[in-house]
Motif scaffolding. Structure first.
Motif, PDB file in Angstrom:
ATOM      1  N   THR A 133       0.865  -1.188  -0.029  1.00 53.46           N
ATOM      2  CA  THR A 133       0.007   0.013  -0.155  1.00 53.46           C
ATOM      3  C   THR A 133       0.804   1.317  -0.058  1.00 53.46           C
ATOM      4  O   THR A 133       2.065   1.243   0.248  1.00 53.46           O
ATOM      5  CB  THR A 133      -1.109  -0.011   1.375  1.00 53.46           C
ATOM      6  N   GLN A 204      -5.166   7.401  -8.072  1.00 53.44           N
ATOM      7  CA  GLN A 204      -4.419   7.507  -6.634  1.00 53.44           C
ATOM      8  C   GLN A 204      -3.922   8.906  -6.697  1.00 53.44           C
ATOM      9  O   GLN A 204      -2.851   9.298  -5.694  1.00 53.44           O
ATOM     10  CB  GLN A 204      -3.573   6.316  -6.306  1.00 53.44           C
ATOM     11  N   ARG A 206      -1.911  10.144  -9.065  1.00 54.65           N
ATOM     12  CA  ARG A 206      -0.571  10.152  -9.699  1.00 54.65           C
ATOM     13  C   ARG A 206      -0.847  10.593 -10.946  1.00 54.65           C
ATOM     14  O   ARG A 206      -1.877  10.426 -11.575  1.00 54.65           O
ATOM     15  CB  ARG A 206       0.252   8.889  -9.515  1.00 54.65           C
ATOM     16  N   GLU A 233      -4.668   1.397  -1.602  1.00 56.49           N
ATOM     17  CA  GLU A 233      -4.433   0.134  -2.093  1.00 56.49           C
ATOM     18  C   GLU A 233      -5.351  -0.095  -3.259  1.00 56.49           C
ATOM     19  O   GLU A 233      -6.427   0.762  -3.714  1.00 56.49           O
ATOM     20  CB  GLU A 233      -3.937  -0.872  -1.068  1.00 56.49           C
ATOM     21  N   MET A 234      -5.708  -1.454  -3.570  1.00 58.46           N
ATOM     22  CA  MET A 234      -6.369  -1.683  -4.923  1.00 58.46           C
ATOM     23  C   MET A 234      -7.260  -2.933  -4.588  1.00 58.46           C
ATOM     24  O   MET A 234      -8.160  -3.219  -5.573  1.00 58.46           O
ATOM     25  CB  MET A 234      -5.904  -1.883  -6.156  1.00 58.46           C
TER      26      MET A 234
HETATM   27  N1  URA Z   1      -0.417  -0.244  -3.942  1.00 59.15           N
HETATM   28  C1  URA Z   1      -1.212   0.863  -4.283  1.00 59.15           C
HETATM   29  O1  URA Z   1      -2.243   0.582  -4.670  1.00 59.15           O
HETATM   30  N2  URA Z   1      -0.632   2.165  -4.049  1.00 59.15           N
HETATM   31  C2  URA Z   1       0.633   2.472  -3.580  1.00 59.15           C
HETATM   32  O2  URA Z   1       1.049   3.495  -3.813  1.00 59.15           O
HETATM   33  C3  URA Z   1       1.383   1.314  -3.165  1.00 59.15           C
HETATM   34  C4  URA Z   1       0.848   0.066  -3.569  1.00 59.15           C
END
Ligand code: URA
Length: 311
Positions: A133, A204, A206, A233-234
């Motif tokens: 994460t 996220q 970015r 995270e996902m």
């Molecule tokens: N997994 C994600 O989804 N985001 C991160 O920044 C790092 C790991």
């Protein structure tokens, strides 16, 4: 440790052929009988059929990365590892005297949904995501652990199951087992709310593909920080939602590999610590569930968990 190939793509970790694995049948709960016949309703029944041969326990660790299944198996006393179609991987074995399993989910909610469907049909009822994460607070170091007890549903997939107001909440039993395991092992950890995105980059906050700057992604990033969300995270929200909709238990422990506030990246041993914490949580849940059954109580109480040595 060298891997020895077995039949049907199975690989054995642990003691050599002379050493038999501990006989844990009858001592620890094994998986319930297959509830439905394998069908091609996810387009491929081979994965389900291979999983069915493994005799997985009720309790399964769910890393995203198939390589992490091997990292986990290396920590157990005995393990069989099997490669599944579409890059999924599974392992079954024993850890600390309990029956344990791990199955990779790959990246994101859609691929987690597919493997979870197979696992639900095999009667597995307790799931622990062991992931990685990105932390949204500058005081959470890379290499530390985050145990999410809830996650914001930005995954996309679960909106196709239930309205967005439905909470993505962890099982209190699994969360407590994870926190107790992390604390006992001496690991640095936090418990709190995460956010599960359907995107690693733009979603996220970015820069996305080809540097694309998504206004929505930047807004979500700021909103999550303001809402005291610990991490992105996902997979966690999808796991929590699909498990809760099915009346099953789920929890999540992730190692922090990125700090989004400081820009730092790094594992710092966190992945190994997350795998160890997941295995220790399964050991606790196995013992606590046994005690719950013998005492005829439906859910975990302080009396159930203490002292663990006498469980
Ligand atoms: N997994 C994600 O989804 N985001 C991160 O920044 C790092 C790991």
């Amino acid at each position: 440790m060298a891997l020895r190939p077995l039949a049907h793509g199975l690989t054995r970790f642990g003691p050599g052929p002379g050493l038999r694995p501990p006989d844990i049948r009858g001592v620890f709960p094994m998986n319930a009988p297959v509830r439905t016949k394998a069908t091609a309703d996810t387009g491929d029944s081979r994965r389900h059929d291979l999983l069915a041969t493994l005799n997985l326990p009720r309790y399964v660790l769910l890393p995203g990365d198939p390589d992490r299944v091997k990292v986990m198996a290396e920590q157990w006393q005995e393990a069989h590892v099997v490669d599944l179609p579409r890059g999924y991987r599974a392992a079954v074995g024993s850890y600390g005297g309990v029956h344990i399993g791990a199955v990779s989910t790959s990246i994101g909610a859609p691929s987690l949904e597919i493997i979870l469907h197979d696992l639900f049909r095999l009667g597995i009822d307790t799931f622990i995501r062991v992931g990685t994460t990105g932390a949204l607070r500058d005081d959470i170091k890379t290499g530390s652990l985050i145990i999410n007890d809830a996650s914001v549903r930005l995954d996309g997939t679960t909106n196709l199951y239930v309205r967005p107001e439905y909470p993505a909440a962890a099982s209190h039993e699994v969360t407590f087992a994870l926190a107790d395991a992390a604390a006992t092992l001496g690991h640095d950890y936090r418990v709190g709310t995460g956010a599960t995105s359907g995107s690693f980059l733009a979603g996220q906050g970015r820069p996305g593909v080809n540097g694309h700057k998504s206004l929505e992604g930047e807004r979500i990033f700021e909103e999550m920080k303001r809402a005291e969300v610990l991490n992105f995270e996902m997979e966690t929200a999808a796991l929590f939602t699909l498990a809760r909709l099915s009346g099953l238990r789920a929890g999540s422990v992730c190692s922090v590999i990125a700090n989004r506030m400081t820009g730092e990246w790094g594992d710092n041993g966190g992945i190994l610590r997350a795998c160890q914490t997941g295995a220790e949580a399964i050991r606790r849940l196995t013992l606590w569930d046994k005690r719950k059954t013998s005492e005829g109580v439906a859910s975990l109480t302080a009396a159930t968990v203490s002292p663990l040595g006498q469980a």
